[in-house]
Design an enzyme around this catalytic site. Structure first.
Site, PDB file in Angstrom:
ATOM      1  N   GLU A   1      69.563  29.954  24.055  1.00 22.30           N
ATOM      2  CA  GLU A   1      69.021  31.210  23.566  1.00 22.30           C
ATOM      3  C   GLU A   1      69.672  31.652  22.118  1.00 22.30           C
ATOM      4  O   GLU A   1      70.890  30.952  22.230  1.00 22.30           O
ATOM      5  CB  GLU A   1      69.679  32.422  24.369  1.00 22.30           C
ATOM      6  CG  GLU A   1      69.369  33.902  24.005  1.00 22.30           C
ATOM      7  CD  GLU A   1      70.189  35.252  24.524  1.00 22.30           C
ATOM      8  OE1 GLU A   1      69.777  35.460  25.585  1.00 22.30           O
ATOM      9  OE2 GLU A   1      71.174  35.260  24.172  1.00 22.30           O
TER      10      GLU A   1
ATOM     11  N   GLY B   1      65.613  46.903  27.788  1.00 21.65           N
ATOM     12  CA  GLY B   1      66.509  47.255  26.729  1.00 21.65           C
ATOM     13  C   GLY B   1      67.500  48.437  27.041  1.00 21.65           C
ATOM     14  O   GLY B   1      67.265  49.010  28.195  1.00 21.65           O
TER      15      GLY B   1
ATOM     16  N   ALA C   1      60.868  47.605  32.507  1.00 24.46           N
ATOM     17  CA  ALA C   1      60.231  46.266  32.365  1.00 24.46           C
ATOM     18  C   ALA C   1      58.941  46.141  32.869  1.00 24.46           C
ATOM     19  O   ALA C   1      58.017  45.777  32.598  1.00 24.46           O
ATOM     20  CB  ALA C   1      61.013  45.230  32.316  1.00 24.46           C
TER      21      ALA C   1
ATOM     22  N   LYS D   1      59.365  44.172  39.822  1.00 22.41           N
ATOM     23  CA  LYS D   1      59.066  43.492  38.721  1.00 22.41           C
ATOM     24  C   LYS D   1      58.334  42.151  38.753  1.00 22.41           C
ATOM     25  O   LYS D   1      57.501  42.003  38.152  1.00 22.41           O
ATOM     26  CB  LYS D   1      60.578  43.392  38.147  1.00 22.41           C
ATOM     27  CG  LYS D   1      60.560  42.884  36.519  1.00 22.41           C
ATOM     28  CD  LYS D   1      61.842  43.281  35.828  1.00 22.41           C
ATOM     29  CE  LYS D   1      62.951  42.708  35.902  1.00 22.41           C
ATOM     30  NZ  LYS D   1      63.863  43.148  35.117  1.00 22.41           N
TER      31      LYS D   1
ATOM     32  N   GLN E   1      71.303  37.386  33.922  1.00 19.66           N
ATOM     33  CA  GLN E   1      72.433  37.423  33.091  1.00 19.66           C
ATOM     34  C   GLN E   1      73.661  36.772  33.194  1.00 19.66           C
ATOM     35  O   GLN E   1      73.700  36.117  34.393  1.00 19.66           O
ATOM     36  CB  GLN E   1      73.095  38.930  33.546  1.00 19.66           C
ATOM     37  CG  GLN E   1      74.075  39.567  32.657  1.00 19.66           C
ATOM     38  CD  GLN E   1      74.386  40.939  33.013  1.00 19.66           C
ATOM     39  OE1 GLN E   1      74.072  42.003  32.447  1.00 19.66           O
ATOM     40  NE2 GLN E   1      75.231  41.254  34.200  1.00 19.66           N
TER      41      GLN E   1
ATOM     42  N   GLN F   1      85.848  39.331  23.542  1.00 19.42           N
ATOM     43  CA  GLN F   1      84.529  39.331  23.355  1.00 19.42           C
ATOM     44  C   GLN F   1      83.873  39.365  24.769  1.00 19.42           C
ATOM     45  O   GLN F   1      83.203  40.065  25.070  1.00 19.42           O
ATOM     46  CB  GLN F   1      83.889  38.220  22.396  1.00 19.42           C
ATOM     47  CG  GLN F   1      82.202  38.050  22.291  1.00 19.42           C
ATOM     48  CD  GLN F   1      81.853  36.826  21.845  1.00 19.42           C
ATOM     49  OE1 GLN F   1      82.527  35.996  22.056  1.00 19.42           O
ATOM     50  NE2 GLN F   1      80.768  36.873  20.974  1.00 19.42           N
TER      51      GLN F   1
HETATM   52  P1  FAD Z   1      64.617  46.681  33.918  1.00 22.42           P
HETATM   53  O1  FAD Z   1      63.990  45.758  34.893  1.00 22.42           O
HETATM   54  O2  FAD Z   1      63.656  48.196  33.641  1.00 22.42           O
HETATM   55  O3  FAD Z   1      65.818  47.436  35.004  1.00 22.42           O
HETATM   56  C1  FAD Z   1      66.686  48.318  34.354  1.00 22.42           C
HETATM   57  C2  FAD Z   1      67.231  49.361  35.543  1.00 22.42           C
HETATM   58  O4  FAD Z   1      66.098  50.102  36.332  1.00 22.42           O
HETATM   59  C3  FAD Z   1      67.811  48.404  36.785  1.00 22.42           C
HETATM   60  O5  FAD Z   1      68.969  49.135  37.329  1.00 22.42           O
HETATM   61  C4  FAD Z   1      66.796  48.313  37.731  1.00 22.42           C
HETATM   62  O6  FAD Z   1      67.087  48.307  39.094  1.00 22.42           O
HETATM   63  C5  FAD Z   1      66.016  49.589  37.624  1.00 22.42           C
HETATM   64  N1  FAD Z   1      64.405  49.680  37.928  1.00 22.42           N
HETATM   65  C6  FAD Z   1      63.586  48.605  37.596  1.00 22.42           C
HETATM   66  N2  FAD Z   1      62.551  48.789  37.869  1.00 22.42           N
HETATM   67  C7  FAD Z   1      62.440  49.825  38.781  1.00 22.42           C
HETATM   68  C8  FAD Z   1      61.541  50.671  39.155  1.00 22.42           C
HETATM   69  N3  FAD Z   1      60.220  50.320  39.297  1.00 22.42           N
HETATM   70  N4  FAD Z   1      62.066  51.901  39.578  1.00 22.42           N
HETATM   71  C9  FAD Z   1      63.040  52.362  39.721  1.00 22.42           C
HETATM   72  N5  FAD Z   1      64.146  51.752  39.160  1.00 22.42           N
HETATM   73  C10 FAD Z   1      63.808  50.474  38.666  1.00 22.42           C
HETATM   74  N6  FAD Z   1      68.276  43.471  25.774  1.00 22.42           N
HETATM   75  C11 FAD Z   1      67.804  43.630  24.387  1.00 22.42           C
HETATM   76  O7  FAD Z   1      67.981  44.821  23.827  1.00 22.42           O
HETATM   77  N7  FAD Z   1      67.335  42.513  23.546  1.00 22.42           N
HETATM   78  C12 FAD Z   1      67.378  41.151  24.331  1.00 22.42           C
HETATM   79  O8  FAD Z   1      66.842  40.299  23.695  1.00 22.42           O
HETATM   80  C13 FAD Z   1      67.866  41.084  25.581  1.00 22.42           C
HETATM   81  N8  FAD Z   1      67.761  39.858  26.051  1.00 22.42           N
HETATM   82  C14 FAD Z   1      68.198  39.898  27.589  1.00 22.42           C
HETATM   83  C15 FAD Z   1      68.130  38.515  28.068  1.00 22.42           C
HETATM   84  C16 FAD Z   1      68.394  38.239  29.462  1.00 22.42           C
HETATM   85  C17 FAD Z   1      68.362  36.930  30.070  1.00 22.42           C
HETATM   86  C18 FAD Z   1      69.107  39.108  29.965  1.00 22.42           C
HETATM   87  C19 FAD Z   1      69.678  39.294  31.452  1.00 22.42           C
HETATM   88  C20 FAD Z   1      69.270  40.585  29.592  1.00 22.42           C
HETATM   89  C21 FAD Z   1      69.008  40.715  27.898  1.00 22.42           C
HETATM   90  N9  FAD Z   1      68.809  41.995  27.375  1.00 22.42           N
HETATM   91  C22 FAD Z   1      68.311  42.274  26.122  1.00 22.42           C
HETATM   92  C23 FAD Z   1      69.532  43.099  28.138  1.00 22.42           C
HETATM   93  C24 FAD Z   1      68.675  44.243  28.986  1.00 22.42           C
HETATM   94  O9  FAD Z   1      67.562  44.675  28.036  1.00 22.42           O
HETATM   95  C25 FAD Z   1      69.313  45.470  29.915  1.00 22.42           C
HETATM   96  O10 FAD Z   1      70.045  44.431  30.839  1.00 22.42           O
HETATM   97  C26 FAD Z   1      68.639  46.425  30.259  1.00 22.42           C
HETATM   98  O11 FAD Z   1      69.601  47.436  30.596  1.00 22.42           O
HETATM   99  C27 FAD Z   1      67.795  46.294  31.358  1.00 22.42           C
HETATM  100  O12 FAD Z   1      66.725  45.395  31.007  1.00 22.42           O
HETATM  101  P2  FAD Z   1      65.536  45.011  32.454  1.00 22.42           P
HETATM  102  O13 FAD Z   1      64.424  44.428  31.675  1.00 22.42           O
HETATM  103  O14 FAD Z   1      66.352  44.232  33.347  1.00 22.42           O
HETATM  104  O15 FAD Z   1      65.247  46.435  32.761  1.00 22.42           O
END
Ligand code: FAD
Length: 287
Positions: A16, A108, A123, A163, A174, A210
């Protein structure tokens, strides 16, 4: 090539990187890529600042260069926080024009509650939308120790299942510093019927403050052995870097031996560290 086709054939080693800050020179990322591409990772992912933070405009340009200039598969991150359907369609068109086939679909972090919400809550909502509007391979994020907003690990895995059922083809975790969290997470996935490949996200430590900040933000546990290492070398940057590399290699060897589908290295744009780890582990990862 779609990442799901690569992951079907082999255990992967991927990197990454993040775009340089808006004020920085874009050239620095090409210097990084000149060094990284010689290591022939299976793919390189490029982060994207949610809500337009950081230098998110550069994500597509860099992902395109990785694919078209460096001839390595690229994975463009796309967080939907604050984005409308129109915004996402524009991004998808840019990706298509640049031959980018792989998207890491994310929500995000919502840093400013006043920022516009956009059209997608999770997401998974954007994953459904992307699948309806293009032929993209989708990767999604997962959390071996649970996402910070999840009430418990059961709820976390139920949401992850939603998802994956929405169309995620594979997952990247993560960062974590204790492999047992990953193995227990694999078991929970299996029980919940999540059977897509899971790449383990590994971050080599170079800076104690960090990592402590990141671990506290992401709710990641720091094992005693890891804390002892950081305490011992915190005032000696080279020793800390070497110890961080050794710790990451140890984690990776164990993960590969125990059957992880792939390793995703958070390089922090540091080719020296990526090269040291690559040299130590690439023969252990079957091609
Ligand atoms: P989601 O899958 O939407 O989940 C967020 C929360 O909502 C979780 O607690 C989940 O349990 C809950 N949830 C999910 N779906 C539902 C549903 N249908 N109903 C109810 N609750 C639900 N961030 C950036 O801004 N830019 C990046 O480039 C970036 N890269 C990343 C790369 C990796 C490998 C990882 C692990 C994280 C990255 N992140 C990045 C951080 C990420 O955006 C955050 O962790 C964010 O808070 C959650 O993103 P997610 O896509 O997992 O969200």
């Amino acid at each position: 090539m779609k990442l799901s086709n690569i992951l079907k054939k082999q255990v992967t080693l991927s990197f990454e990187i993040f775009p340089p800050k808006r004020t920085g020179s874009i050239q620095t990322i090409y210097d990084t890529l000149d060094a990284l591409h010689e290591l022939s990772p299976d793919f390189i992912s490029v982060t994207y600042g949610a809500g337009g933070s950081g230098n998110s405009h550069a994500t597509c340009e860099i992902a395109s260069a990785i694919k078209n200039q460096y001839k390595i598969e690229s994975l463009a991150h796309l967080p939907c926080a604050g984005l409308t359907k129109e915004d996402v369609l524009t991004q998808l068109e840019n990706f298509k024009q640049n031959g980018i086939e792989n998207i890491l679909a994310l929500r995000g972090d919502i840093l400013d509650p006043k920022q516009p919400k956009g059209d997608f809550t999770h997401a998974s909502d954007m994953i459904v939308f992307i699948k309806e509007h293009g032929d993209f391979d989708i990767t999604a994020a997962c959390y071996p120790e649970g996402h910070t907003e999840s009430k418990n690990l059961v709820e976390d895995i139920q949401n992850l299942k939603k998802k994956v059922d929405s169309g995620a083809d594979q997952l990247i975790t993560q960062l974590f510093f204790h492999n047992d969290y990953f193995y227990r997470f694999q078991e929970r996935c299996s029980i919940a019927g999540i059977h897509v490949p899971i790449e383990a996200g590994i971050m080599p430590v170079v800076n104690k403050k960090q990592i402590e900040r990141m671990a506290s933000l992401c709710h990641v546990d720091l094992p005693p052995k890891f804390i002892a290492m950081m305490n011992r070398y915190e005032n000696n940057p080279e020793a800390m870097r070497d110890a961080g590399i050794a710790y990451a290699i140890d984690q990776i060897v164990d993960l590969v031996v125990q059957g992880a589908d792939g390793i995703h290295l958070y390089t922090m744009n540091n080719p020296y560290i990526a090269a040291k780890i690559y040299e130590a582990v690439h023969r252990l990862i079957s091609k």
